[in-house]
Scaffold this active site. Structure first.
Site, mmCIF file in Angstrom:
data_model
loop_
_atom_site.group_PDB
_atom_site.id
_atom_site.type_symbol
_atom_site.label_atom_id
_atom_site.label_comp_id
_atom_site.label_asym_id
_atom_site.label_seq_id
_atom_site.Cartn_x
_atom_site.Cartn_y
_atom_site.Cartn_z
ATOM 1 N N HIS A 25 -5.953 -1.227 2.926
ATOM 2 C CA HIS A 25 -6.065 -1.831 1.847
ATOM 3 C C HIS A 25 -5.082 -3.086 1.858
ATOM 4 O O HIS A 25 -5.366 -4.118 0.959
ATOM 5 C CB HIS A 25 -5.487 -1.002 0.637
ATOM 6 C CG HIS A 25 -6.165 0.389 0.392
ATOM 7 N ND1 HIS A 25 -7.406 0.243 -0.182
ATOM 8 C CD2 HIS A 25 -6.137 1.560 1.123
ATOM 9 C CE1 HIS A 25 -7.757 1.871 -0.023
ATOM 10 N NE2 HIS A 25 -7.247 2.328 0.576
ATOM 11 N N ASP A 119 -6.560 -3.319 -5.985
ATOM 12 C CA ASP A 119 -7.898 -3.018 -5.343
ATOM 13 C C ASP A 119 -8.514 -1.799 -6.186
ATOM 14 O O ASP A 119 -8.024 -1.652 -7.065
ATOM 15 C CB ASP A 119 -7.735 -2.773 -3.794
ATOM 16 C CG ASP A 119 -6.713 -1.652 -3.697
ATOM 17 O OD1 ASP A 119 -6.854 -0.446 -4.634
ATOM 18 O OD2 ASP A 119 -6.038 -1.178 -2.761
#
Length: 476
Positions: A25, A119
């Site tokens: 991520h 995210d």
């Protein structure tokens, strides 16, 4: 006091970014941050939630960034109250949720914050940003196909009662090729699990973002990008900024070993085999892969990981007690493939391997970062998905973009050695492989144009950067 205010207002606007825990991520956001700081006079601060001490790769990566990109690991949150079988999606989401108090404190201490970027597991942070009058954006590091699916999932959840894998007909997602339920993302395969509800929850909150930054580009996914760019009520504007991939070159011992070996191989002759930072096969599948690569008679560079179910033999330790990191491979395999193979444990410099002229094919787990690196370098794929949304990505590259072959999986869950040898040969020497290579070369050119000075990637990033600079003026 006046001098202090002048000093504050003379600083570049700041973008706060909060990736979910894990390197997968963090890395995509960093590539975006680099472009903002290099070309648009913005500074970036990463606020990173943690449920364990930061890993060495995390700290090494963050410490290597330019002075315009700072980072802070938020205080570690406990997860010991959760059942041991809790899925990774739930663990990630709860880590973010339990980090919100420290996120609020950190954001409040920053000056001239233009935006908070999170995210797909970080949408709970939208509420904190709203309290502080900071615009919230979503960075989506999967393909546009998966983003379209995320918008469609709440409707699908209401209309379908059975498990998606039991659907007879494929599902028509806006802008995408039809996809069978069995190829949906792994957390969606059990609708009674918390992981499913976690994903559904975040998908419903995507509409709260002021904009969505998508790491894809129109030439790669023309239909779905066209659909995503349409103005539609309840959907934020989408900025296709891709293909953003790691372009840094780090000189390491492992890199030198891999690249030196590749230098000695004929052009386009090597198959690169790598399943990403989190991809691990069973012992049985590892053996089939090894013997399949051997049967193919092709050159290969394999990043091999010890299987989770492997029990070391007594010979795992040599006479001087140093462990053999490749002891799990079939007996005699390394000797029989000597001269046409390089097998390295755990890690290789993937971006540099894929950009090397000797690399002609890539057996990949279909993580989106890996697919984009293949596209940027014009390397066709064998699509071998393992987890997360990788089966959806595999459908995209095989049935829509048509740059990959997908091996057949037997009823026992294994891709057997004969199938592996066959698909590698098709990729590297067959007519089908030549068609895939031609298509991938076209996309390589399109990617270079998108990343060029007047390309779509820079244009979209510029739009976002100008918006953030304007919002800094009005909110600070």
């Amino acid at each position: 006091m006046q001098d202090q205010q002048c000093a504050t207002t003379s600083l570049p606007p700041l973008v706060a970014m909060m990736p979910s825990p894990g390197m997968g991520h963090l890395i995509p956001m960093i590539e975006f941050a680099k472009r903002l700081t290099r070309h648009h006079n913005l500074h970036v601060t990463f606020l990173i939630p943690t449920n364990a001490p930061p890993s060495k790769p995390q700290t090494t990566l963050c410490s290597s960034l330019s002075r315009a990109i700072s980072h802070l690991f938020l205080p570690q949150v406990p997860l010991s109250d959760l059942p041991p079988n809790t899925k990774i999606e739930t663990l990630i989401s709860l880590t973010v949720l339990r980090s919100l108090p420290s996120l609020r404190h950190s954001l409040a201490a920053l000056h001239r914050v233009a935006a908070l970027v999170v995210d797909s597991f970080g949408t709970d942070a939208f509420d904190v940003a709203g309290e502080l009058n900071i615009p919230s954006y979503l960075y989506f590091s999967s393909p546009g196909m998966v983003l379209s699916f995320a918008f469609y999932l709440p409707r699908l959840d209401k209309e379908v009662q059975c498990e998606y894998k039991d659907l007879v007909e494929p599902v028509n997602i806006p802008g995408c090729v039809p996809i069978h339920g069995k190829d949906f993302a792994e957390p969606l395969q059990d609708r009674n699990n918390d992981a499913y509800n976690t994903l559904l929850y975040h998908c419903k909150r995507f509409s709260l973002a002021k904009g969505i930054i998508e790491n894809s580009f129109p030439e790669l996914e023309p239909q779905v990008i066209k659909w995503l760019l349409k103005e539609e009520q309840g959907r934020p504007p989408v900025y296709p900024v891709g293909p953003l991939v790691n372009e840094d070159i780090a000189q390491t011992e492992e890199q030198c070993l891999c690249l030196k070996w590749l230098d000695e191989q004929p052009r386009g002759s090597v198959v690169f085999v790598c399943f990403g930072s989190g991809g691990t096969l069973s012992r049985a599948q590892t053996e089939e892969l090894a013997l399949g690569l051997e049967m193919s008679e092709k050159r290969f560079l394999w990043v091999a990981k010890c299987p989770d179910d492997y029990i070391p033999n007594a010979s795992y330790f040599t006479v001087d007690s140093d462990p053999d990191p490749l002891d799990f491979l079939p007996n005699g395999f390394l000797e029989r493939t000597e001269g046409r193979s390089l097998v390295v444990p755990n890690w290789a410099p993937q971006a540099q391997v894929l950009s090397h002229g000797s690399t002609g094919g890539f057996v990949s787990h279909c993580g989106w970062n890996s697919i984009l690196e293949s596209v940027v370098n014009g390397v066709p794929l064998v699509a071998w998905p393992l987890y997360a949304e990788q089966k959806m990505n595999a459908v995209l590259v095989t049935e829509d973009i048509k740059v990959a072959l997908r091996p057949n999986v037997r009823a026992n869950g294994l891709v057997e050695r004969e199938e592996i040898a066959s698909v590698v040969k098709k990729l590297m020497e067959g007519e089908e492989g030549k068609k895939l290579l031609h298509r991938m070369k076209e996309l390589k050119v399109a990617a270079a144009i998108a990343l060029g000075e007047n390309g779509s990637s820079n244009e979209q990033i510029s739009q976002v950067a100008l918006k953030w600079k304007g919002e800094t003026t009005t909110t600070n």
